[in-house]
Structures are given as structure tokens and as C-alpha cells.
Design an enzyme around this catalytic site. Structure first.
Site, mmCIF file in Angstrom:
data_model
loop_
_atom_site.group_PDB
_atom_site.id
_atom_site.type_symbol
_atom_site.label_atom_id
_atom_site.label_comp_id
_atom_site.label_asym_id
_atom_site.label_seq_id
_atom_site.Cartn_x
_atom_site.Cartn_y
_atom_site.Cartn_z
ATOM 1 C CB SER A 87 -10.899 1.221 -1.748
ATOM 2 O OG SER A 87 -11.397 1.775 -2.497
ATOM 3 C CD GLU A 88 -14.203 2.939 0.645
ATOM 4 O OE1 GLU A 88 -12.889 3.573 1.482
ATOM 5 O OE2 GLU A 88 -13.776 3.241 -0.876
ATOM 6 C CB THR A 89 -19.026 -3.003 -2.553
ATOM 7 O OG1 THR A 89 -17.161 -3.292 -3.749
ATOM 8 C CG2 THR A 89 -20.165 -3.445 -3.258
ATOM 9 C CG HIS B 280 -13.749 6.238 -3.911
ATOM 10 N ND1 HIS B 280 -13.839 5.945 -2.910
ATOM 11 C CD2 HIS B 280 -14.194 5.429 -5.400
ATOM 12 C CE1 HIS B 280 -13.314 5.002 -3.483
ATOM 13 N NE2 HIS B 280 -14.156 4.406 -4.526
#
Length: 291
Positions: free
Chosen positions: A45-47, A80
Site C-alpha cells: 500500500s505504501e513504499t 503507517h
């Protein structure tokens, strides 16, 4: 070019229990295209990419700068990834200039703190100001309800809780109603809610008693993420909206249950109205990544 890499699990002490974020260290030499391609490749979902603070950030006390990417593009802020990136930076030897960690990102400066928990520490971030808040219009709410496959009458209350990723939130009758959702991602991915931009839909419902206090789900198909396992930015916005009024000023939110993740988000609203969002963090992968 090889750069240090960590994958950090956030909002759970278990290596596979929360929401992972990929963190690339020393990323000043990467281009936007390289960052975007790597974020698509990780398919998380995120990097995030750790960078040197800008001059403005250094002057304001930032310890590092981070850029946050989803498979579909860049975000100015996300929760997050903020906790996971701070964890990775500290673990790699980062030393805060002040009492807490200060992160520079697209929304400006975000403060983080470490609180002793058992034999370790839990990280938390101060929720950034909402860039859009207030009531959801009837036309927009009808679209949101349709995308969730519920009736408008099933919505207890709703509000904009946007701190960067475009969050709009609805509260349903209870946690069971939240867990029963089977959204229509085709409809949700094309929502046009009276303003230009892409939107994520957050849903919250209360448990009868005890801890956790609520179940949360986050849907963001417009940026390539159907359901996000555990979401700091959404929980920050929900805390600013509901804590100390509908919900206690300090509570634990459950998220990820529908995906088998069992994430836990610790939300505290202080008497001055400031909201802090925290969770456990644990490194699961350490290595090098080649660009």
C-alpha cells in the site's frame, strides 16, 4: 546503484500481523520515475524513500525527509509509513536532534514520540491538521453508500477527515456492520465527490464494550489499493472527528480483521485537542535493493 532497504510491519508486534511498509534509505539520488516504479514493484500500500531534509526542513528541525508512494502515485502524508519510516531511520542509527523525531513530508513537519511499553517502545505521531473537514453532502453520501453497498439510512454519521490522502468517513451501526461490508470497488474507484481529486473511504463501527473500541476499514481503489490493512492517516482523522465525543478520548481501534491482519491503532486526544496515533513496529526484512 544499491541502497539499504528495510520492510517494517506497523500496528502489530507480530511480523505478519499489521501493515508492511517498504523503506529505502539514502534515496536522494533516485528520480521520481525510479521511486514510482519501485513502489509499483513492491505492490504494498505504501513504499517510502528516506531523504535529506530540505533547507526549510532543516531550519525547522526536521531529522529526515520522506517521500511516500503507493502503486498509483505519491501521497503528501500517510500514517503507517510515517511510523514505519521513523522506526527504520532510528534502527539504522538515526539520532533525533530534539526530544522527539521530526519528519518532513508533503504536508510539512510531523512530530513523533517514543513511549516505553514493556521492554520496548511504541512510536506515535501527532495528527496533522485536516485540510478538509465537516459534513458530507447528501449527493456525495449517496454515492459513498452505493459504493459500500449499504443504504444511506445505515450511515449513523459521516464527515470529511482529509489530512492528505482524501479521506471521507462514515460510521455504521456497529463493528459487525463494518466487517460485513463487500464494497463495489468499480463504483468506489470512480467517486467524484464534489471536489477534484481522488478519495479514500473510511468506515468505522463501535464494539459493544471493552477493547478494541471500534473496527475500522479503509478502501482506496482509486490509487491501486482495494483495502488497506491498517491505516494511520485514516485513524488520525477519525480520532480528530470522534475522540472525546462519540468515542473516549483514549481508545484502541482494530483494523485489518477482514484481511486476517488484526492490527491495533492506539488513539489519544489530549485536552488541547491534539490527537496522537501510535502502534507497534517491527522490522521483518533487512537488505539491499538495486536500482
Amino acid at each position: 546503484m544499491s541502497l539499504p532497504f528495510r520492510q517494517v510491519n506497523v500496528f502489530s508486534p507480530a511480523p505478519a500481523g499489521g501493515n508492511p511498509v517498504a523503506v529505502v534509505h539514502d534515496a536522494d539520488g533516485l528520480t521520481d520515475d525510479q521511486m514510482a516504479a519501485f513502489a509499483r514493484w513492491t505492490n504494498l500500500s505504501e513504499t517510502t524513500f528516506l531523504l535529506t531534509p530540505t533547507d526549510a526542513g532543516r531550519d525547522a528541525g526536521a531529522d529526515y525527509r520522506v517521500r511516500i508512494w503507493t502503486p498509483g502515485g505519491e501521497l503528501p502524508f500517510a500514517g503507517h509509513p510515517t511510523l514505519g519510516t521513523a522506526h527504520a531511520w532510528l534502527e539504522a542509527g538515526g539520532e533525533p536532534a530534539g526530544q522527539g523525531v521530526v519528519q518532513e513530508c508533503g504536508v510539512g513537519l510531523v512530530r513523533l514520540r517514543r513511549t516505553a511499553v514493556g521492554d520496548g517502545h511504541r512510536l506515535a505521531f501527532a495528527a496533522p491538521p485536516l485540510i478538509r473537514s465537516g459534513a458530507v453532502g447528501a449527493t456525495d453520501l449517496a454515492q459513498i453508500a452505493r459504493s459500500l453497498r449499504v443504504d444511506v439510512s445505515d450511515v449513523v454519521r459521516s464527515a470529511w477527515v482529509d489530512n492528505g490522502p482524501g479521506w471521507v468517513a462514515v460510521q455504521l451501526q456497529d463493528a459487525d456492520a463494518v466487517l460485513a461490508l463487500e464494497p463495489d470497488f468499480a463504483v468506489m474507484g470512480s467517486l467524484k465527490l464534489g471536489v477534484v481529486g481522488e478519495h479514500g473511504v473510511g468506515v468505522v463501527g463501535e464494539y459493544p464494550a471493552g477493547e478494541p473500541a471500534v473496527e475500522v476499514r479503509a478502501f482506496v481503489p482509486s490509487i491501486g489499493v482495494g483495502e488497506d490493512p491498517v491505516t494511520g492517516s485514516l485513524n488520525a482523522g477519525l480520532g480528530q472527528w470522534l475522540a472525546g465525543d462519540v468515542l473516549p478520548s483514549s481508545y484502541v481501534a482494530s483494523q485489518g480483521t477482514a484481511l486476517g491482519r488484526e492490527g491495533r491503532v492506539h488513539v489519544v486526544k489530549l485536552p488541547d485537542g491534539e490527537v496522537w496515533v501510535g502502534g507497534d513496529t517491527v522490522t521483518t526484512v533487512v537488505g539491499q535493493v538495486t536500482f
